[in-house]
Design an enzyme around this catalytic site. Structure first.
Site, short mmCIF file in Angstrom:
data_model
loop_
_atom_site.label_atom_id
_atom_site.label_comp_id
_atom_site.label_asym_id
_atom_site.label_seq_id
_atom_site.Cartn_x
_atom_site.Cartn_y
_atom_site.Cartn_z
N HIS A 5 -5.42 0.42 0.97
CA HIS A 5 -4.33 -0.56 0.95
C HIS A 5 -3.65 -0.63 -0.41
CE1 HIS A 5 -7.79 -3.24 -0.34
NE2 HIS A 5 -6.92 -3.48 -1.29
N ARG A 9 0.55 -9.65 -5.12
CA ARG A 9 0.33 -11.09 -5.22
C ARG A 9 1.57 -11.83 -4.74
NH1 ARG A 9 -1.68 -8.97 -9.90
NH2 ARG A 9 -3.96 -8.95 -9.96
N GLU A 61 -1.99 -5.64 1.40
CA GLU A 61 -2.81 -6.84 1.25
C GLU A 61 -2.04 -7.86 0.41
OE1 GLU A 61 -6.31 -6.28 -1.16
OE2 GLU A 61 -7.11 -8.27 -0.71
N ASN A 65 -3.16 -16.96 -4.33
CA ASN A 65 -4.03 -17.87 -5.07
C ASN A 65 -3.51 -19.29 -4.88
OD1 ASN A 65 -5.94 -15.99 -6.35
ND2 ASN A 65 -4.10 -15.20 -7.35
N HIS A 85 7.35 1.16 -5.79
CA HIS A 85 7.63 0.59 -4.47
C HIS A 85 6.57 0.99 -3.46
CE1 HIS A 85 9.90 4.56 -4.39
NE2 HIS A 85 9.05 4.70 -3.38
N GLU A 128 10.77 0.72 0.08
CA GLU A 128 11.66 1.81 0.47
C GLU A 128 11.52 2.05 1.97
OE1 GLU A 128 10.59 5.69 -1.11
OE2 GLU A 128 12.65 6.40 -0.92
#
Lengths: 151, 151
Positions: A5, A9, A61, A65, A85, A128
């Site tokens: 993956h 964030r 992913e 937080n 990207h 992209e």
């Protein structure tokens, strides 16, 4: 050895999930940790997916937080140029860009060539889009649409 | 729709290729543009690879912008917190980390738990390594190795 993956964030998980769903991905797994005060949300494109709850062949992913319990301000996630990207192949780049635009997403680099486009997530991660197979014939409104910002 | 690659910008392509080769990836495609003065280098893990010259199932794309012809200084690629990391599953996380360490790579987050480690590319892109299957039994030098920096 195998790719799993790419993690990014996010400051607003719902907004980012909505962005990726508009793009065509689906949430396949999610983990919320009360103790660690974070959420991990895994999304995948249909051709990469192994079904709900299963690890997909390639996932993005999202790490969220949670706000600090003491009310201190959340971290701002600025971008950096060492990351470029994430790229996805799409079946019809015009349909994908139309759906994104209808959902309020800016098409930073419109698919003027029927082949390539760039958009950004709510936290400015560049995405992209590449047309599967041969490029599509030039078509409006894309052919004459100027670039917006950077990507 | 399908995931294709994650692109990162590199200031020293040879150093970054060497890093990824040490990690276990191989270069599968490369394009050098004299006109555009850039190189695109695609690498993939063995389980993602479709063979030399073929687009792999999941690639990391290195973008190298050549030095300006007028001698002006190259861009510095700082990192940003909106990007997290790339993740790979490895067959034996201790062997992978030993190979990286022997090659001069800092193990920022050693696999103390026999399950997870973090390292960084020469341009500070964070790479997560995850042990395939069950975690390995704790073993030195990893079990007592402290963290170094961030990841």
């Amino acid at each position: 050895m195998r790719y799993l993956h790419t993690m990014i964030r996010v400051t607003d998980p719902d907004a980012t999930i909505a962005f990726f769903e508009l793009l065509g991905l689906r949430q396949v797994r999610r983990m919320d940790s009360e103790q660690g005060r974070f959420s991990l949300i895994f999304l995948a494109a249909d051709e990469d997916s192994k079904g709900q709850g299963q690890r997909a062949d390639a996932e993005v992913e999202l790490t969220y937080n949670w706000p600090a319990e003491d009310g201190s301000p959340a971290e701002i996630y600025a971008g950096g140029r060492n990351f470029g990207h994430l790229a996805y192949r799409v079946d019809n780049i015009y349909e994908t860009c139309q759906r994104l635009m209808d959902g309020g997403v800016t098409i930073n680099r419109p698919p003027r060539d029927g082949h390539m486009a760039f958009v950004r997530t709510p936290d400015n991660i560049s995405i992209e889009l590449l047309q599967a197979g041969d490029r599509l014939a030039p078509a409006e409104p894309w052919a004459s649409m100027p670039n917006t910002g950077q990507w």
